[in-house]
Design a protein around this motif. Structure first.
Motif, short mmCIF file in Angstrom:
data_model
loop_
_atom_site.label_atom_id
_atom_site.label_comp_id
_atom_site.label_asym_id
_atom_site.label_seq_id
_atom_site.Cartn_x
_atom_site.Cartn_y
_atom_site.Cartn_z
N MET A 1 0.83 -1.20 0.00
CA MET A 1 0.00 0.00 0.00
C MET A 1 0.87 1.26 0.00
O MET A 1 0.55 2.25 -0.66
CB MET A 1 -0.95 -0.01 1.20
N GLN A 2 1.96 1.21 0.74
CA GLN A 2 2.87 2.36 0.77
C GLN A 2 3.36 2.68 -0.64
O GLN A 2 3.46 3.86 -1.02
CB GLN A 2 4.06 2.03 1.68
N LEU A 3 3.65 1.66 -1.42
CA LEU A 3 4.11 1.86 -2.79
C LEU A 3 3.05 2.53 -3.66
O LEU A 3 3.38 3.21 -4.64
CB LEU A 3 4.50 0.51 -3.41
N ARG A 4 1.80 2.33 -3.33
CA ARG A 4 0.70 2.86 -4.16
C ARG A 4 0.38 4.32 -3.86
O ARG A 4 -0.41 4.94 -4.57
CB ARG A 4 -0.55 1.99 -3.98
N ILE A 5 0.98 4.87 -2.81
CA ILE A 5 0.75 6.29 -2.50
C ILE A 5 1.50 7.15 -3.51
O ILE A 5 2.70 7.02 -3.69
CB ILE A 5 1.23 6.62 -1.07
N GLN A 6 0.78 8.02 -4.17
CA GLN A 6 1.38 8.92 -5.15
C GLN A 6 1.64 10.31 -4.57
O GLN A 6 2.38 11.11 -5.15
CB GLN A 6 0.46 9.04 -6.37
N ALA A 7 1.05 10.61 -3.43
CA ALA A 7 1.17 11.94 -2.82
C ALA A 7 2.56 12.16 -2.22
O ALA A 7 3.28 11.21 -1.92
CB ALA A 7 0.11 12.10 -1.73
N SER A 8 2.92 13.42 -2.05
CA SER A 8 4.09 13.76 -1.26
C SER A 8 3.79 13.38 0.19
O SER A 8 2.66 13.51 0.64
CB SER A 8 4.36 15.26 -1.34
N VAL A 9 4.81 12.93 0.91
CA VAL A 9 4.60 12.46 2.28
C VAL A 9 5.61 13.11 3.22
O VAL A 9 6.81 13.11 2.96
CB VAL A 9 4.73 10.92 2.38
N LEU A 10 5.11 13.68 4.30
CA LEU A 10 5.94 14.22 5.37
C LEU A 10 5.67 13.43 6.63
O LEU A 10 4.52 13.29 7.06
CB LEU A 10 5.61 15.70 5.61
N VAL A 11 6.73 12.87 7.25
CA VAL A 11 6.60 12.08 8.47
C VAL A 11 7.27 12.84 9.62
O VAL A 11 8.44 13.21 9.51
CB VAL A 11 7.24 10.69 8.33
N VAL A 12 6.52 13.09 10.69
CA VAL A 12 7.06 13.77 11.86
C VAL A 12 6.89 12.86 13.07
O VAL A 12 5.77 12.52 13.43
CB VAL A 12 6.34 15.12 12.13
N LEU A 13 8.01 12.45 13.68
CA LEU A 13 7.96 11.55 14.82
C LEU A 13 8.55 12.23 16.05
O LEU A 13 9.40 13.11 15.94
CB LEU A 13 8.76 10.27 14.53
N GLY A 14 8.12 11.78 17.23
CA GLY A 14 8.64 12.34 18.48
C GLY A 14 9.34 11.28 19.29
O GLY A 14 9.04 10.08 19.19
N ASP A 15 10.29 11.70 20.13
CA ASP A 15 11.08 10.73 20.86
C ASP A 15 10.32 10.07 22.00
O ASP A 15 10.77 9.09 22.57
CB ASP A 15 12.37 11.38 21.39
N LYS A 16 9.14 10.61 22.35
CA LYS A 16 8.34 10.00 23.40
C LYS A 16 7.10 9.33 22.82
O LYS A 16 6.28 8.79 23.56
CB LYS A 16 7.92 11.05 24.43
N GLY A 17 6.95 9.37 21.51
CA GLY A 17 5.82 8.71 20.87
C GLY A 17 6.29 7.45 20.18
O GLY A 17 7.19 6.75 20.66
N PHE A 18 5.73 7.19 19.01
CA PHE A 18 6.08 5.97 18.29
C PHE A 18 7.50 6.03 17.73
O PHE A 18 8.05 5.01 17.34
CB PHE A 18 5.08 5.73 17.17
N GLY A 19 8.09 7.22 17.69
CA GLY A 19 9.45 7.33 17.19
C GLY A 19 10.51 7.03 18.22
O GLY A 19 11.70 7.04 17.92
N ALA A 20 10.11 6.77 19.47
CA ALA A 20 11.07 6.55 20.55
C ALA A 20 11.95 5.33 20.30
O ALA A 20 13.16 5.38 20.43
CB ALA A 20 10.33 6.41 21.88
N ALA A 21 11.33 4.23 19.95
CA ALA A 21 12.07 2.99 19.70
C ALA A 21 11.32 2.20 18.62
O ALA A 21 10.59 1.26 18.94
CB ALA A 21 12.20 2.17 20.98
N PRO A 22 11.48 2.59 17.37
CA PRO A 22 10.74 1.93 16.29
C PRO A 22 11.00 0.43 16.26
O PRO A 22 12.13 -0.02 16.42
CB PRO A 22 11.27 2.60 15.02
N GLU A 23 9.92 -0.32 16.08
CA GLU A 23 10.05 -1.77 15.95
C GLU A 23 10.55 -2.12 14.55
O GLU A 23 10.61 -1.26 13.67
CB GLU A 23 8.70 -2.43 16.23
N SER A 24 10.87 -3.37 14.37
CA SER A 24 11.42 -3.82 13.09
C SER A 24 10.50 -3.46 11.91
O SER A 24 10.97 -2.94 10.90
CB SER A 24 11.64 -5.34 13.14
N ASN A 25 9.21 -3.73 12.06
CA ASN A 25 8.29 -3.43 10.97
C ASN A 25 8.20 -1.93 10.69
O ASN A 25 8.09 -1.50 9.54
CB ASN A 25 6.89 -3.97 11.30
#
Length: 345
Positions: A229-253
Motif C-alpha cells: 500500500m505504501q508503494l501505491r501512494i502517489q502523494a508527497s509524504v511528510l513524516v514527523v515523529l517524536g522521541d516519546k511517541g512511536f518514534g522513541a524505539a521503532p520496531e522492526s516493521n
C-alpha cells in the motif's frame, strides 16, 4: 501574523447512513482543501492550536471520526476498523465535493490517511503524518490470533448489560482526564472536552466517545500488505515523529516502513515521485506548534529543498539545546495530544 488564519471557525455536519460525521472548518470557501484526522480516542479539537497557525489560504476541515467527539456512534453490531474509517473519509470528501486534497493525520488519523492515499491515490496530493508511520503492520503469524481476540472482545462487549454512562460534573471530568493522562496540560484537556463531553442534565456530563473504539482492530494487515500500500501512494509524504511517541524505539516493521519512505527520497531526486521525510526526535519540539509548523508550512507549500530540510532539522536541534522560549512553556502541538501514545479516560 499576516500568514495565519483569521477566518471564523464554523461547525460541519456530513450525513452518513447511521447519523452524521461532525467537524470544524477553518479558512476560505475556495481555499486549498486540507482534511485533518485526529488520533484514537481524541476528537477534532486536537487541531485547535495548530490550524490557526497554518497558511490562511487553505480550507481546513477537521472531523470527529465515527464514535468520537460529536459524531454518531456506529450502529450496534458494527465494529470500528481502519477500512470503515477510510470509507468514512470518502463519505466526508464526497459530501464536501472535493476531488483532490491534502491530509494531516495524527496517530490513528495518520494511519487512516495513509490507507486512504493508497486506495485513492489520484485524490490526494500531500500527506502529513504526525507521530505515526502510516500503517500498523501485524506479523503474519499473529494475524489470526489478533482477529480472533478482536471478535471475542466484540462479542463479549455485546453481551454486557447496557449500563448507564457515569455522569460527571465538568470539574470531575477534567480531573479524571488529567489523572489518566498526566502528560496533558489542563488547557489541552479543556480543548478536548469541548467535544469529548455531552451534557445530559443540569447535574453533569457523560463522555461522548463510543466505548467500542477500545476493542482491538479485527482487520489487521501484514507488513507485506503495508509495504504494498505504501508503494501505491502517489502523494508527497511528510513524516514527523517524536522521541516519546512511536518514534522513541521503532520496531522492526516500523523501521521497514521508514526505509520505504526514505527510498522515495531517491525517487524524488530522479523526478519520479515527491516524498519528503522529516524525523524529529526531540520531545520539546512536539510541545511547540510553531516548530512543526515550519515543517508543515514548507511542505504544504511544496517549497522544501534539501537545504531547507537540513535547516529545519537544525532549528529543532537548536531549540532543544536552548530550551523553550519564554511564553511557550505550556504550548503544545495539536492540543498536546502528541505528548502521549493513546488518550485514556
Amino acid at each position: 501574523m499576516s500568514s495565519t488564519i483569521k477566518h471564523a471557525v464554523s461547525e460541519l455536519s456530513i450525513p452518513v447512513p447511521w447519523g452524521e460525521i461532525r467537524g470544524k472548518v477553518w479558512g476560505p470557501d475556495h481555499g486549498r482543501p486540507v482534511l485533518c484526522l485526529h488520533g484514537w480516542a481524541d476528537n477534532c479539537g486536537t487541531f485547535n492550536t495548530l490550524i490557526p497557525l497554518l497558511p490562511k489560504e487553505c480550507r481546513y476541515v477537521a472531523v470527529d471520526l465515527a464514535g468520537h467527539g460529536l459524531s454518531s456512534h456506529r450502529p450496534a453490531g458494527v465494529p470500528y476498523t481502519f477500512p470503515a474509517n477510510v470509507a468514512d473519509v470518502r463519505r466526508v470528501i464526497d459530501g464536501l465535493h472535493w476531488t483532490r486534497f491534502s491530509i494531516i493525520g495524527h496517530s490513528m488519523g495518520g494511519n487512516i490517511a495513509a490507507m486512504f492515499s493508497a486506495l485513492y491515490p489520484e485524490m490526494v496530493d500531500a500527506v502529513v503524518l504526525l507521530d505515526c508511520f502510516g500503517f500498523v503492520p501485524t506479523d503474519s503469524i499473529f494475524i489470526f490470533k489478533v482477529i480472533r481476540q478482536g471478535m471475542d472482545d466484540v462479542l463479549q462487549f455485546e453481551k454486557k448489560t447496557e449500563e448507564k454512562k457515569r455522569v460527571y460534573t465538568y470539574k470531575k471530568a477534567v480531573e479524571r482526564l488529567l489523572a489518566a493522562n498526566p502528560t496533558l496540560s489542563e488547557q489541552s484537556v479543556h480543548i478536548l472536552l469541548e467535544r469529548g463531553l455531552v451534557q445530559v442534565d443540569e447535574a453533569g456530563f457523560v463522555f461522548s466517545r463510543d466505548l467500542r473504539v477500545n476493542v482491538k482492530n479485527i482487520v489487521p494487515i501484514s507488513l507485506e500488505q503495508s509495504l504494498e500500500m505504501q508503494l501505491r501512494i502517489q502523494a508527497s509524504v511528510l513524516v514527523v515523529l517524536g522521541d516519546k511517541g512511536f518514534g522513541a524505539a521503532p520496531e522492526s516493521n516500523q523501521l521497514k516502513l521508514l526505509q520505504g519512505y526514505r527510498e522515495r527520497n531517491v525517487s524524488l531526486k530522479l523526478g519520479e515521485k515527491k516524498y519528503i521525510n522529516i524525523i524529529c526526535r526531540k520531545k520539546k519540539t512536539l510541545k511547540l506548534p510553531w516548530v512543526v509548523l515550519s515543517l508543515i508550512k514548507g511542505f504544504s507549500s511544496l517549497k522544501f529543498s534539501e537545504s531547507e530540510d537540513r535547516h529545519s532539522q537544525y532549528v529543532c536541534e537548536k531549540l532543544q539545546m536552548q530550551g523553550m522560549p519564554k511564553g511557550h512553556e505550556g504550548s503544545r502541538l495539536v492540543a498536546g495530544v502528541l505528548d502521549h501514545e493513546t488518550l485514556k479516560y
